[in-house]
Design an enzyme around this catalytic site. Structure first.
Site, mmCIF file in Angstrom:
data_model
loop_
_atom_site.group_PDB
_atom_site.id
_atom_site.type_symbol
_atom_site.label_atom_id
_atom_site.label_comp_id
_atom_site.label_asym_id
_atom_site.label_seq_id
_atom_site.Cartn_x
_atom_site.Cartn_y
_atom_site.Cartn_z
ATOM 1 C CG MET A 277 80.537 16.553 1.023
ATOM 2 S SD MET A 277 82.141 16.968 0.307
ATOM 3 C CE MET A 277 82.014 18.749 0.296
ATOM 4 C CG ASP B 166 82.419 18.990 -6.532
ATOM 5 O OD1 ASP B 166 83.607 19.283 -6.721
ATOM 6 O OD2 ASP B 166 81.835 19.138 -5.427
ATOM 7 C CG ASP C 20 83.525 21.735 -1.419
ATOM 8 O OD1 ASP C 20 82.562 21.062 -1.841
ATOM 9 O OD2 ASP C 20 84.406 22.214 -2.154
ATOM 10 C CG HIS D 236 79.147 19.699 -2.032
ATOM 11 N ND1 HIS D 236 80.259 19.220 -2.696
ATOM 12 C CD2 HIS D 236 78.461 18.590 -1.632
ATOM 13 C CE1 HIS D 236 80.242 17.903 -2.704
ATOM 14 N NE2 HIS D 236 79.171 17.492 -2.041
ATOM 15 C CB SER E 100 85.705 24.178 -5.053
ATOM 16 O OG SER E 100 85.959 23.733 -3.733
ATOM 17 C CG MET F 204 84.248 18.509 3.556
ATOM 18 S SD MET F 204 85.847 18.010 2.924
ATOM 19 C CE MET F 204 85.708 18.496 1.206
ATOM 20 C CG MET G 22 80.124 13.837 -5.387
ATOM 21 S SD MET G 22 80.748 15.512 -5.175
ATOM 22 C CE MET G 22 82.505 15.243 -4.893
ATOM 23 C CG HIS H 38 81.346 24.175 -4.992
ATOM 24 N ND1 HIS H 38 80.107 23.633 -5.253
ATOM 25 C CD2 HIS H 38 82.064 23.191 -4.398
ATOM 26 C CE1 HIS H 38 80.080 22.373 -4.841
ATOM 27 N NE2 HIS H 38 81.251 22.076 -4.301
#
Ligand code: DX5
Ligand code: ZN
Length: 225
Positions: free
Chosen positions: A70, A177, A36, A68, A9, A38, A139, A34
């Site tokens: 979020m 994760d 992320d 991913h 990540s 947000m 998660m 990966h």
């Protein structure tokens, strides 16, 4: 299906030299990158968007980008990341008003689709969409930050999900994760996970290859999934 995939990540990478960090972790043996995303709304943190993904693709990242999300809502970002060159996109069901439609949107853009379950989210969420999914992302920490402790009850959840997937007869990956380290990766694999996100475990060390090699040595000891 390739048995075990390691997905560093980049949340824990040095963003001031992201391209080099990604090159370095791929040279060290990463299978996926990966990524992320947000939004300071669905989770209390803010990271990177499709422009950065596109920059990495232009830079020449040779491994699939595993986005991913979020964020809430999700559909605009699905389109943005698919156009930016993502290979896999996952989102949290709580963040989409129409989960089946969002999954279909990912598939329509020729990306692999995943649904992400928070520690307190029930497996019931995947029951009616399982056959459309390429992977389920479990998660093992609450989303928003790197460097948190692995939540042990996740292992039981992975086992139950692996049973559901076996019953479905489909090849669906289970990605994990949060808090994945060299010393717990084997037990997570033995519970039934096959794709391992690791942020701080890799990027907080100077030698990424040693960490990934050590993870693979642990995975080589796994008896059966
Ligand atoms: C947390 C992110 C993770 C994070 C994991 O919300 O989804 O991908 O980077 O970090 P570690 O491996 O440090 O727990
Ligand atoms: Zn993540």
């Amino acid at each position: 299906m390739q048995p075990f995939l390691i997905a560093p990540s980049i949340l824990s990478a040095n963003f001031a030299r992201l391209g080099d960090e990604v090159d370095k972790v791929i040279d060290a043996g990463a299978d996926l990158i990966h990524f992320d995303v947000m939004d300071n709304h669905y989770v209390p943190n803010l990271t990177i968007g499709p422009m950065i993904c596109q920059s990495l693709v232009k830079h020449g990242v040779s491994k699939p980008i595993d986005v991913h999300l979020m964020v809430e809502p999700v559909d605009t970002m699905i389109e943005g990341f698919a156009e930016a060159g993502a290979s896999r996109i996952s989102f949290h069901p709580e963040a989409s008003k129409h989960v089946d439609r969002s999954i279909q949107l990912i598939l329509d853009h020729n990306c692999e689709a995943g649904l992400v379950l928070n520690p307190a989210t029930s497996l019931d969420c995947v029951e009616y969409v399982l056959e459309k999914l390429d992977f389920v992302l479990i998660m093992s920490v609450n989303p928003g930050f790197g460097g948190q402790q692995f939540i042990p009850s996740t292992l039981h959840k992975i086992k139950r999900l692996r049973q559901l997937i076996r019953q479905s007869g489909k090849e669906i990956r289970i990605e994990i994760d949060g808090g994945v380290k060299v010393d717990n990766i084997r037990s997570i694999a033995e519970a039934g996970a096959d794709t391992f996100v690791a942020g701080s475990a890799i990027f907080n060390q100077t030698d990424y290859k040693t960490v990934i090699d050590n993870m693979r040595s642990e995975l080589a000891k796994v008896h059966s999934v």
